[in-house]
Design a protein around this motif. Sequence first.
Motif, PDB file in Angstrom:
ATOM      1  N   PHE A   6      35.713  24.520  39.036  1.00  0.00           N
ATOM      2  CA  PHE A   6      34.507  23.743  38.741  1.00  0.00           C
ATOM      3  C   PHE A   6      33.374  24.110  39.697  1.00  0.00           C
ATOM      4  O   PHE A   6      32.243  24.405  39.272  1.00  0.00           O
ATOM      5  CB  PHE A   6      34.840  22.251  38.837  1.00  0.00           C
ATOM      6  CG  PHE A   6      33.650  21.345  38.713  1.00  0.00           C
ATOM      7  CD1 PHE A   6      33.060  21.104  37.495  1.00  0.00           C
ATOM      8  CD2 PHE A   6      33.124  20.717  39.845  1.00  0.00           C
ATOM      9  CE1 PHE A   6      31.958  20.253  37.384  1.00  0.00           C
ATOM     10  CE2 PHE A   6      32.033  19.872  39.742  1.00  0.00           C
ATOM     11  CZ  PHE A   6      31.454  19.643  38.503  1.00  0.00           C
ATOM     12  N   PHE A   7      33.655  24.132  40.986  1.00  0.00           N
ATOM     13  CA  PHE A   7      32.594  24.399  41.957  1.00  0.00           C
ATOM     14  C   PHE A   7      32.179  25.879  41.954  1.00  0.00           C
ATOM     15  O   PHE A   7      31.028  26.193  42.257  1.00  0.00           O
ATOM     16  CB  PHE A   7      33.031  23.954  43.350  1.00  0.00           C
ATOM     17  CG  PHE A   7      32.908  22.480  43.557  1.00  0.00           C
ATOM     18  CD1 PHE A   7      31.668  21.862  43.598  1.00  0.00           C
ATOM     19  CD2 PHE A   7      34.045  21.687  43.698  1.00  0.00           C
ATOM     20  CE1 PHE A   7      31.543  20.495  43.774  1.00  0.00           C
ATOM     21  CE2 PHE A   7      33.929  20.312  43.872  1.00  0.00           C
ATOM     22  CZ  PHE A   7      32.681  19.713  43.916  1.00  0.00           C
ATOM     23  N   GLN A   8      33.079  26.768  41.603  1.00  0.00           N
ATOM     24  CA  GLN A   8      32.664  28.168  41.470  1.00  0.00           C
ATOM     25  C   GLN A   8      31.655  28.319  40.338  1.00  0.00           C
ATOM     26  O   GLN A   8      30.623  28.998  40.483  1.00  0.00           O
ATOM     27  CB  GLN A   8      33.877  29.054  41.200  1.00  0.00           C
ATOM     28  CG  GLN A   8      33.540  30.542  41.144  1.00  0.00           C
ATOM     29  CD  GLN A   8      34.751  31.379  40.770  1.00  0.00           C
ATOM     30  OE1 GLN A   8      35.236  31.285  39.643  1.00  0.00           O
ATOM     31  NE2 GLN A   8      35.233  32.174  41.704  1.00  0.00           N
TER      32      GLN A   8
ATOM     33  N   LEU B  34      27.447  21.860  34.125  1.00  0.00           N
ATOM     34  CA  LEU B  34      27.209  22.939  35.074  1.00  0.00           C
ATOM     35  C   LEU B  34      28.522  23.612  35.462  1.00  0.00           C
ATOM     36  O   LEU B  34      28.565  24.817  35.736  1.00  0.00           O
ATOM     37  CB  LEU B  34      26.503  22.388  36.322  1.00  0.00           C
ATOM     38  CG  LEU B  34      25.902  23.402  37.299  1.00  0.00           C
ATOM     39  CD1 LEU B  34      24.781  24.197  36.631  1.00  0.00           C
ATOM     40  CD2 LEU B  34      25.376  22.687  38.541  1.00  0.00           C
ATOM     41  N   GLY B  35      29.601  22.844  35.478  1.00  0.00           N
ATOM     42  CA  GLY B  35      30.917  23.387  35.807  1.00  0.00           C
ATOM     43  C   GLY B  35      31.694  23.866  34.603  1.00  0.00           C
ATOM     44  O   GLY B  35      32.894  24.136  34.723  1.00  0.00           O
ATOM     45  N   GLY B  36      31.048  23.948  33.453  1.00  0.00           N
ATOM     46  CA  GLY B  36      31.716  24.433  32.249  1.00  0.00           C
ATOM     47  C   GLY B  36      31.624  23.428  31.118  1.00  0.00           C
ATOM     48  O   GLY B  36      31.905  22.237  31.312  1.00  0.00           O
ATOM     49  N   GLU B  37      31.204  23.890  29.952  1.00  0.00           N
ATOM     50  CA  GLU B  37      31.072  22.983  28.802  1.00  0.00           C
ATOM     51  C   GLU B  37      32.389  22.293  28.470  1.00  0.00           C
ATOM     52  O   GLU B  37      32.405  21.157  27.989  1.00  0.00           O
ATOM     53  CB  GLU B  37      30.563  23.768  27.590  1.00  0.00           C
ATOM     54  CG  GLU B  37      30.181  22.903  26.404  1.00  0.00           C
ATOM     55  CD  GLU B  37      28.959  22.025  26.666  1.00  0.00           C
ATOM     56  OE1 GLU B  37      28.926  20.883  26.154  1.00  0.00           O
ATOM     57  OE2 GLU B  37      28.055  22.486  27.378  1.00  0.00           O
TER      58      GLU B  37
ATOM     59  N   LEU C  10      39.947  33.533  40.078  1.00  0.00           N
ATOM     60  CA  LEU C  10      38.816  33.026  40.855  1.00  0.00           C
ATOM     61  C   LEU C  10      38.301  34.065  41.849  1.00  0.00           C
ATOM     62  O   LEU C  10      37.147  34.003  42.283  1.00  0.00           O
ATOM     63  CB  LEU C  10      39.221  31.749  41.596  1.00  0.00           C
ATOM     64  CG  LEU C  10      39.582  30.534  40.731  1.00  0.00           C
ATOM     65  CD1 LEU C  10      39.971  29.358  41.620  1.00  0.00           C
ATOM     66  CD2 LEU C  10      38.434  30.135  39.813  1.00  0.00           C
ATOM     67  N   ALA C  11      39.143  35.018  42.212  1.00  0.00           N
ATOM     68  CA  ALA C  11      38.740  36.046  43.174  1.00  0.00           C
ATOM     69  C   ALA C  11      37.723  37.022  42.592  1.00  0.00           C
ATOM     70  O   ALA C  11      37.114  37.808  43.328  1.00  0.00           O
ATOM     71  CB  ALA C  11      39.963  36.813  43.658  1.00  0.00           C
TER      72      ALA C  11
ATOM     73  N   ALA D 261      35.255  27.304  48.136  1.00  0.00           N
ATOM     74  CA  ALA D 261      36.074  28.002  49.129  1.00  0.00           C
ATOM     75  C   ALA D 261      37.125  27.077  49.725  1.00  0.00           C
ATOM     76  O   ALA D 261      38.277  27.477  49.955  1.00  0.00           O
ATOM     77  CB  ALA D 261      35.172  28.566  50.231  1.00  0.00           C
ATOM     78  N   ARG D 262      36.750  25.825  49.971  1.00  0.00           N
ATOM     79  CA  ARG D 262      37.697  24.874  50.549  1.00  0.00           C
ATOM     80  C   ARG D 262      38.881  24.629  49.613  1.00  0.00           C
ATOM     81  O   ARG D 262      40.047  24.700  50.025  1.00  0.00           O
ATOM     82  CB  ARG D 262      36.979  23.561  50.864  1.00  0.00           C
ATOM     83  CG  ARG D 262      37.886  22.481  51.432  1.00  0.00           C
ATOM     84  CD  ARG D 262      37.057  21.380  52.068  1.00  0.00           C
ATOM     85  NE  ARG D 262      36.294  20.617  51.093  1.00  0.00           N
ATOM     86  CZ  ARG D 262      36.695  19.454  50.573  1.00  0.00           C
ATOM     87  NH1 ARG D 262      37.851  18.941  50.947  1.00  0.00           N
ATOM     88  NH2 ARG D 262      35.946  18.793  49.712  1.00  0.00           N
TER      89      ARG D 262
END
Length: 455
Positions: free
Chosen positions: A359-361, A241-244, A418-419, A381-382
Amino acid sequence: MLRALLDAAEGADTAVLPAGARARLREDWQLLETADRVLPAGDRGNPSPPYATTPARARLLDPLVGLWVRHCLSGLGPEAGPPTERRVRELGHDLGHLGTLAAAAAARAGISFTVRLTARDGVLVLPSLGSLRTAGPGEVPVDVDCADGRLTLRQTGAAAVVVQMEDGIGAWSAAPGWTPAYALPGLLPDGPPLPLDDLDPYRTVRGDPRHHELSGPTALDETARKRWLEAWSGTADMLRLGGEHRVTEAVVLLRCLVPLAEPPRPDPDTTDTGGTGSCSGTRREAFGALFSSAPPTPATFAATIVHELQHTKLCVLSDMLDLHHAGPQRRHFAPWRPDPRPYDGLLQGVYSHLALADFFQRCALRAEHPGHRETAWSEHARYRAQVAAALPALVGSPELTAPGRRFVDQLVATHERLAEFPAPRGHTARAEASVNEARDLWTRRHGPAVRYPQE
């Protein structure tokens, strides 16, 4: 490192390493060399396959062997102090572990042999196979015979224990004193099993200043193993889910899990609000090993793997290249820690936290359940806010080398990318407020953070 160990032992003073211990080390080394000449069944028609494919090399390249070798090299070095009776005894015990490694490697290679090993504190561990609890406590001689895929372990005053070799990890015996080594299934359906090593006597992470906050190693019962298996079973999906690339990375780099005891709940003054009474870590000399308390969920397990494999990669890169010339002084603010960090620790932290932000994005952008999506955005965000607060100290340092400058520039570029997909404003505002609060608390305790002229 193994060769360095043998050379150090050969050059050691007899007051440190008596002649008998030196001779035994040579015998164990000879058994290793014999095992190393045996090729896997599928390669025996090929006269020159890569050394890493031999059963003996596979055993010796286990990450925890590095911890043991480093420990022995320290014991042989001048920093260990004068040759007291205790030091000589402890060093003899430590070097005796080469015999168990050699026996395990030879057994995996299918060699017939007989060797006398010594259990320590009433336990004899044969790495990748299992452990034998002896009939008596303390140091107990155990004669080991290997033939036809079976080990026979004999000790005075107890019945012989017959152990049947198994493919991969573990060996089976009906004897109550035998505990087989354990492994989790492969991360992918066709992948090799992953050792969950709660037996190796040198797996401890205690004594390393970088890991003073980690709990010690623990032995697992069936209930604990089930918890690990349940979390592990869903980890590949969470990584994907966070990237293959996260799955590929874990398959390539992760080679051993070492379970740690569950630590106490975090200190209420900690600046990291994500603490849940869990801990994890890596060791530079144990490449591919991940030390962790039992992860409560597959999502936690996946994030832990992402975080710790960043440390693994950066440690190797730092061995290959000089990224900076900064000293060990602890003076930098890191929002995820209450204490000042050295420059190298800050670099490690930024690298790992930036990976978690990415990963979380990705998880947030792909999550279908609204609750999961909001949780992922909050974590993204954290971590992104924490990295933003620490990056200026990395960028502004005059201690960076040319490769280090390119590396840090790429950290900045990744952070800026990431922005492109920002978190909802509420998550961003809360994350930035948390970082500001952490900075204020840190400043009250330690004074203003270091600021470079370039900033």
